[in-house]
Design an enzyme around this catalytic site. Sequence first.
Site, PDB file in Angstrom:
ATOM      1  N   ASP A 265       0.891  -1.186   0.000  1.00 36.92           N
ATOM      2  CA  ASP A 265       0.000   0.000   0.000  1.00 36.92           C
ATOM      3  C   ASP A 265       0.917   1.221   0.000  1.00 36.92           C
ATOM      4  O   ASP A 265       1.013   1.941   0.981  1.00 36.92           O
ATOM      5  CB  ASP A 265      -0.910  -0.005   1.230  1.00 36.92           C
ATOM      6  CG  ASP A 265      -0.154  -0.059   2.546  1.00 36.92           C
ATOM      7  OD1 ASP A 265       1.011  -0.523   2.583  1.00 36.92           O
ATOM      8  OD2 ASP A 265      -0.703   0.406   3.581  1.00 36.92           O
TER       9      ASP A 265
ATOM     10  N   HIS B  99       9.120  -0.491   9.591  1.00 33.39           N
ATOM     11  CA  HIS B  99       8.226  -1.657   9.497  1.00 33.39           C
ATOM     12  C   HIS B  99       8.491  -2.485   8.224  1.00 33.39           C
ATOM     13  O   HIS B  99       8.892  -3.648   8.285  1.00 33.39           O
ATOM     14  CB  HIS B  99       6.768  -1.189   9.439  1.00 33.39           C
ATOM     15  CG  HIS B  99       6.307  -0.340  10.568  1.00 33.39           C
ATOM     16  ND1 HIS B  99       6.202  -0.808  11.857  1.00 33.39           N
ATOM     17  CD2 HIS B  99       5.899   0.954  10.604  1.00 33.39           C
ATOM     18  CE1 HIS B  99       5.733   0.157  12.633  1.00 33.39           C
ATOM     19  NE2 HIS B  99       5.552   1.239  11.907  1.00 33.39           N
TER      20      HIS B  99
END
Length: 316
Positions: free
Chosen positions: A11, A238
């Site tokens: 995303d 992340h």
Amino acid sequence: METKKLLLDMDTGVDDALAIAYAIGCGAEIVGVTCGFGNVETHEAVRNTLDLLALLGRPEVPVSAGDAGPGGQPFQVSEACRKIHGQNGIGNVSLPHRGEPSPIPAHRFILEQCEKEGAALTLVCTGTLHNLARAVRESRETVAKAGGIVLMGGALTVEGNVTPYAEANIANDPEAAKFVFESGLPLTMVGLDVTLKQRLTHETVRGWAVRGEAGKAYAALAGYYIDHESDRGSCALHDPLAAAAAIEPGLLDTHPFAMTVLTEGEGRGRTVARSFPEECGVRNVSAALEADPGFAGKLDRVLQGLFARLDRKGGE
Ligand code: BDR
Ligand code: CA
């Protein structure tokens, strides 16, 4: 190190952008990028991915779009996300728009690549598990041919980042995540347990700004993220950690669990390990509980090297 073939599913926000650069910088072969909703809308993720791949000298990598949202509904990007990743998802850094997406839908592209590359391929999911769930629903047998699936998502031993229980990638489509976790397919879960400890600072990204066009853009987008992701003067790595673990599994200490995802009530989006023997299904999820504390330094070296190479090439 042998060349790894990766299919990235994302995303495309700032840390996804860092994951793309890390994979390219390590010399991994990216067979394609499939995009979905989360940090931005799906079409914005596609555009960001095309622009970043061109910036990083890989305009030929195919990019496929997934659905606009879960359950046939368009996804609404949260205000918090627009702030953390910038209105355009890449820290409000404006890149020239380059390239067109592939006409193949994301889940079909995943299936095609699993069939073609088999065990040589690792899927790296750093957004929701929506595209992967669609691929598994269509042909679990085909997805099972891939050599591995690494996902950034979930929180097992720490709090969530969108609710006290849920991490963003899981919270954005808990039904898809539950389906994938319970599919029995071997998964490596790189959750907040480990990613929050990997920090990138302004001091580091300042060194990228002098390394040509790509270095300058990455310094700006990462700098924006550092200022908006938390108030700690640093940001969590992340998605790059998930990409790194696909390339070099030894970066993680993992433990196998049988896991599910809660889809109801205030715990919606929570990743849960079933620890009692009578509840245990297949222990198919290897959840990362520790990661190499030197990863941020490694990322810096890899990205500096990549930006310098691109800069030299641009000047030739
Ligand atoms: C995850 O959510 C997204 O905001 C980031 O890109 C990362 O994949 C962190 O919870
Ligand atoms: Ca992401």
